[in-house]
Design an enzyme around this catalytic site. Structure first.
Site, PDB file in Angstrom:
ATOM      1  CG  ASP A  20      -0.889  26.366  45.333  1.00  0.00           C
ATOM      2  OD1 ASP A  20      -1.627  26.190  44.904  1.00  0.00           O
ATOM      3  OD2 ASP A  20       0.016  26.271  46.026  1.00  0.00           O
ATOM      4  CG  HIS A  58      -3.563  25.392  48.541  1.00  0.00           C
ATOM      5  ND1 HIS A  58      -2.734  25.355  46.771  1.00  0.00           N
ATOM      6  CD2 HIS A  58      -4.582  24.790  48.311  1.00  0.00           C
ATOM      7  CE1 HIS A  58      -3.213  24.702  46.436  1.00  0.00           C
ATOM      8  NE2 HIS A  58      -4.498  23.929  47.442  1.00  0.00           N
TER       9      HIS A  58
HETATM   10  C1  LMR Z   1      -6.655  23.190  44.381  1.00  0.00           C
HETATM   11  O1  LMR Z   1      -5.357  23.575  43.992  1.00  0.00           O
HETATM   12  O2  LMR Z   1      -6.383  21.998  43.326  1.00  0.00           O
HETATM   13  C2  LMR Z   1      -7.067  21.985  45.503  1.00  0.00           C
HETATM   14  O3  LMR Z   1      -6.791  22.736  47.080  1.00  0.00           O
HETATM   15  C3  LMR Z   1      -8.332  22.844  45.094  1.00  0.00           C
HETATM   16  C4  LMR Z   1      -9.485  22.921  46.343  1.00  0.00           C
HETATM   17  O4  LMR Z   1      -9.714  23.940  46.895  1.00  0.00           O
HETATM   18  O5  LMR Z   1     -10.256  22.087  46.657  1.00  0.00           O
END
Ligand code: LMR
Length: 310
Positions: free
Chosen positions: A137, A165
């Site tokens: 992120d 997250h």
């Molecule tokens: C991402 O941020 O790309 C992954 O965590 C998305 C997910 O929930 O698999």
């Protein structure tokens, strides 16, 4: 990436332990063959196994990417019940068989809560050794800002991803800077459209994982792998001077976040330890967003415990 030295640097040899489930054992064997065939100078051995004890034996660094996958249309909470059971079992194996100083990065979702379960069910592993990935992120936020300003991504630093997250994460640009010919300048002086920073930018970063998932029908892969390498590299080798990164770590109550939650904070790392950056000013807008994400994590914790029937 690990075997090439991208994670731990060009001088660190390693033995890779790869764990997968029985139905994937043939693919796992193929990965082992390809690793051997790559003749990576740093790779001193590969243990590919479906036996969790063999996988955990004496390991120093653990990257937990395994979990029940999120399929398009599923919310992160839907995968919770499947994954917390896996993480509880792996906590016991790590506690018993990994090296005493092992450090853990949880990538599989719900990453913060999987890490929390691991921490709570492996009490002999120091809690500061259990972390989760929010560097993806953080990197996404840097990339969006660099794109907005048409500058190289390397010139933007010190964004913060607070919280979970998940779509409640809060990418905060209040302390971010951009290096320019005349020195570092606050990002908010250069991005004058503060409305964009408070709205589209935040949503774009929060929803980026879902957008990748929609587009490729699977979760992000190499950007997550790259972020995992970044996370471990900075944790072990240190963050560059004057730079912090975001890591999901056990809250000590800093910034009013309930102690014990695994929450993403700005951290600086040195010699294998991380420290939460202290003393940053938090405005009302940020406070609300940070608390929303903490609330979601507290709810996830309750849900996780209810899935475990404890
Ligand atoms: C991402 O941020 O790309 C992954 O965590 C998305 C997910 O929930 O698999």
């Amino acid at each position: 990436m690990i075997a090439r030295g991208i994670m731990l640097g060009p001088d660190q040899p390693m033995i890779l332990h790869l764990l997968d489930i029985e139905p994937a054992s043939s693919s796992l064997e193929a990965v082992k063959m390809e690793l051997q065939d790559s003749a990576f100078p740093l790779l001193k051995g590969v243990i590919a196994t479906t036996n969790v004890v063999e996988a955990c034996k004496d390991v120093n660094i653990v990257i937990m990417i395994g979990g029940f996958p999120r399929i398009a249309g599923m919310e992160r909470k839907d995968v919770m019940s499947k994954n917390v059971v896996i993480y509880k079992a792996q906590a016991s194996a790590l506690e018993r068989y990994a090296s005493d100083d092992c450090k853990v990065l949880v990538v599989a979702n719900p990453a913060n809560t999987n890490a929390l379960i691991l921490k709570e069910f492996a009490p002999s592993i120091p809690e500061e050794n259990i972390t989760c990935l929010t560097r993806l992120d953080h990197n996404r936020a840097l990339a969006q800002l660099a794109d907005k300003l048409s500058v190289p991504v390397s010139s933007v630093k010190n964004v913060i991803v607070w919280g979970n997250h998940s779509s409640t994460q809060y990418p905060d640009t209040n302390h971010a800077t951009v290096s320019t010919k005349t020195g570092d300048r606050p990002l908010k002086e250069l991005v004058t459209d503060h409305n964009w920073l408070k709205n589209e930018f935040i949503v774009e970063v929060q929803q980026r994982g879902a957008a990748v998932l929609r587009a490729r029908k699977q979760s992000s892969a190499f950007s997550a792998a790259g972020a995992a390498c970044d996370h471990i590299r900075d944790w072990f080798l240190g963050t560059p001077k004057g730079t912090w990164v975001s890591m999901g770590v056990c809250s000590d109550g800093s910034y009013g976040i309930p102690p014990g939650l695994v929450y993403s904070f700005p951290v600086i790392c040195e010699k294998g330890s991380w420290k939460i950056v202290q003393g940053l000013s938090i405005d009302e807008f940020s406070r609300e967003k940070m608390d929303d994400s903490a609330r979601e994590l507290a709810e996830e914790k309750d849900l996780a415990y209810s899935c475990l029937n404890v």
